[in-house]
Design a protein around this motif. Sequence first.
Motif, short mmCIF file in Angstrom:
data_model
loop_
_atom_site.label_atom_id
_atom_site.label_comp_id
_atom_site.label_asym_id
_atom_site.label_seq_id
_atom_site.Cartn_x
_atom_site.Cartn_y
_atom_site.Cartn_z
N ILE A 179 0.63 -1.30 -0.39
CA ILE A 179 -0.19 0.23 -0.07
C ILE A 179 1.21 1.24 0.24
N ALA A 180 0.63 2.46 -0.40
CA ALA A 180 1.13 3.47 -0.27
C ALA A 180 1.15 4.37 0.86
N ASP A 181 2.78 4.79 0.98
CA ASP A 181 2.35 5.39 2.58
C ASP A 181 1.48 6.31 2.90
N THR A 183 -1.76 5.47 4.20
CA THR A 183 -2.78 4.89 3.80
C THR A 183 -3.05 3.48 5.45
N GLU A 184 -1.90 3.51 5.72
CA GLU A 184 -1.48 2.70 6.61
C GLU A 184 -3.06 2.21 7.62
N ARG A 188 -4.42 -1.38 7.01
CA ARG A 188 -4.09 -2.15 7.88
C ARG A 188 -4.48 -3.47 8.67
N THR A 199 2.81 -4.22 3.90
CA THR A 199 4.25 -3.47 3.42
C THR A 199 3.55 -1.46 2.53
N THR A 200 4.46 -0.98 2.84
CA THR A 200 4.36 0.25 2.53
C THR A 200 5.53 0.40 1.81
N ARG A 203 4.64 6.96 -1.89
CA ARG A 203 3.43 7.10 -3.15
C ARG A 203 3.84 7.46 -4.62
#
Length: 879
Positions: A179-181, A183-184, A188, A199-200, A203
């Motif tokens: 996923i993009a930084d 958006t956790e 999550r 894993t991030t 973007r």
Amino acid sequence: MSDTITPMMAQYLELKDQYQDAILFYRMGDFYEMFFDDAVQAAAALDIALTKRGKHDGADIPMCGVPVHSAESYLLTLIRKGFRVAVCEQMESPAEAKKRGSKSVVKRDVVRLVTPGTLTEDSLLDARRHNYLAAIAQVRDDTAMAWVDISTGVLRVMTCPVVALAPELARLAAKEVLIADGTEDSFRSLIEDAGASLTTLGRAAFDSTSGEKRLCDLFRVGSLDAFGAFTRAEVAALAGVTEYLDITQKGQLPLLRPPVQENRAASMQIDAATRRSLELTHALSGGRAGSLLDAIDQTVTAAGARLLERRLSAPSRRLDVITARQDAVAALVDDPALTEDIRDHLRGTHDLDRALSRLALDRGGPRDMAAIRNTIEAAQRLEQTLNKAELPNLLAEAQSGLTGHDAIHDLLDAALVADPPLLARDGGFIAPGYDANLDEARKLRDEGRSVIAAMQAEFIATTGINALKIKHNNVLGYFIEVTATHADRMMTPPLSDTFIHRQTTANQVRFTTVALNEIESRILNAGSEALEIEKRLYAGLSDSILAEQAHLGLLSRALAECDLAAGLAHLARREAWVRPDIDDSRAFTIEGGRHPVVEAALMRAGQPFVANGCDLTDTPIWLLTGPNMAGKSTFLRQNALIAILAQMGAFVPATSAQIGIVSQIFSRVGASDDLARGRSTFMVEMVETAAILNQADDRALVILDEIGRGTATYDGLSIAWATLEHLHDVNRCRALFATHYHEMSSLSAKLAGVDNATVSVKEWDGDVIFLHEVKKGTADRSYGVQVARLAGLPPAVVARAKVVLEALEKGEREGGGARKAVIDDLPLFAAIPPAPTPARPATSQVEDRLRAILPDELTARDALALIYDLKTMLTPDAD
């Protein structure tokens, strides 16, 4: 010991700084070493010794290590425990490093980042399951998910609303999700619920514009339109996957197939709770054993097993697709000899997809090449067998994919020995006669003396000097030696033009030639030269194979299709399963239905399974009552499993079945809590029930068991009542609703689409006998006390339960204040005198005589006499 950082440790720290979130496997000779916090964590996770090496900031530097030759097993342990591993290799030999200076450190670099979603080695993977890496991307209001299995090259993508991400992750059983930084918080929870590693990425990795260009370059096309009309969110998800692969594989991208766009509407939707409840691919106890997949898997190849799991996890909703798959199975059911021939040929094949992937990542070897060669040979034999039969469309298409590989097969057949080694560095895998230079190098390596002897004979013939010898010592190497009497001739033209004087001794003169010097050099270097030639040939063969990867991918899919059809046909014949009738109606009529997993378990125990029918065509909801242990949950599940099997294209465990396409399956069976989120068993039940009521459409099949049991009786009854009404009036779906609330049976008179059914039991001497037979009607009671007795509750507790039950039932009949009075009049448990131990009944003469008999000691005459004696005891003489 000095506290100064050594050059080697400085190199380690520099590399470690680039991979802060991973354990660094730092290659030192035959070991991967770990230092500092990495060593502490790895030693604990791997249960290996923690030692020390030098000091840093006044403290010992922790160290541990694992042997290179067995590193894969340690890698797997770390990955399973949630770690990521950066593999750092030596990029040169220590000898090469010394050439730069005595204090030079061997060059090292990270060649690969090992994560849960990027495994390729056979020892780290389950051959019969995919290992998916997924990526979720959002572009404005659109969400998409892409997933890849780099061990097989499968690459898929779909538009997927956020609410559908959890079911899709459950279907794929993805091991790692990108996923993009930032958006956790959004993702999550659902990723962790799916059991995947999160894993991030930055973007920029999900930028659809730059990502599209990267994808076009990867697949060497001018536009992605060649593969489908992808949305921006889908392109972003694909871009995230490929960017991560570039990062983890250090630019050595795996062999990826062109992306395939999937449509959620084309498959039956099954949420995560339902998959767990129905135990489709994993049993509730954990693992594959006991699951539906385990019960039906008759495939003989790894690719066929993976295809089976994909089909089972996502049954089709397209009638033409289902029919085509059924036709393939039916044709083989009708021709058992052909089925067994297909399965025999397939046993000679190997996992093409994973062999190709390893070769593309430069992690393969000659044995992978031999596997491809042998698989093509088996496919050729299979094609000849299929060519003799009249095949349905699906198998005919598969047959066409088995041909057209003669060129690559002939190349590999000529190049490789029958049983090559695992690794190219071991050498010995190129067949004799394939390459003249290699054959000569091997001859020099293996037959140096005979080569020198042949040259000596040639020199004798040229000079006419029979005393000429070729000898060797550690100073001169190989040389030609003649006696002094022949020296003048050797140093006189024309011989002097060939023979070069090297040394004169008291009695001998020594010469050499250009040819002898060359042979000497080649003999001394023949071993390494042979290996280098083989490595060069290996690279050429690998390039030739990868140039054919698209056609070989078709071959792999054809073999998997044949394997799956043959496996399902074999299963259908062995278990007497039938072809279901699938149509676009709302029909759901099953006769003699069976639960495949439970039936298999009972058969192993030597017990029969009681088959039952189910007809939801005219009355789409059955309200099922009956005691615990009678088989209600089994009946509910078996009908859902039959629908899934039918729409994946398989035959089903029944005597007949007609099923209108099922769009969704929901199951709320069993009890569990979610303590990590503070959810009680009842809360979990209500959350799952809410999901069903909010999502089920009129083509759904819903199975519900004991809704409302986790709260007070009237609360539970009211929730169950309202749920059933909602399913009937709002969802208008097909449903099986099991309950112990017998009051609900009155709904069948109020709701036209509800019918009552029950599981039969019999009482005998106070015990309950389960008949496991489902029939129309209602149960008069639940027999809970009898079941408790069977479970082994102490007799005093069972007796007390009977007293309380009778009091409650009496109070219920009398109603009003009488109910409370009856309960208040119950004596305390402790005040009840213990039940007297029943006296042992008097025994008869016959029983006494039988107890005294030792059958093993009876002769035939004794046994006959005993029968007469027993008969006399039962019927005294008239005298």
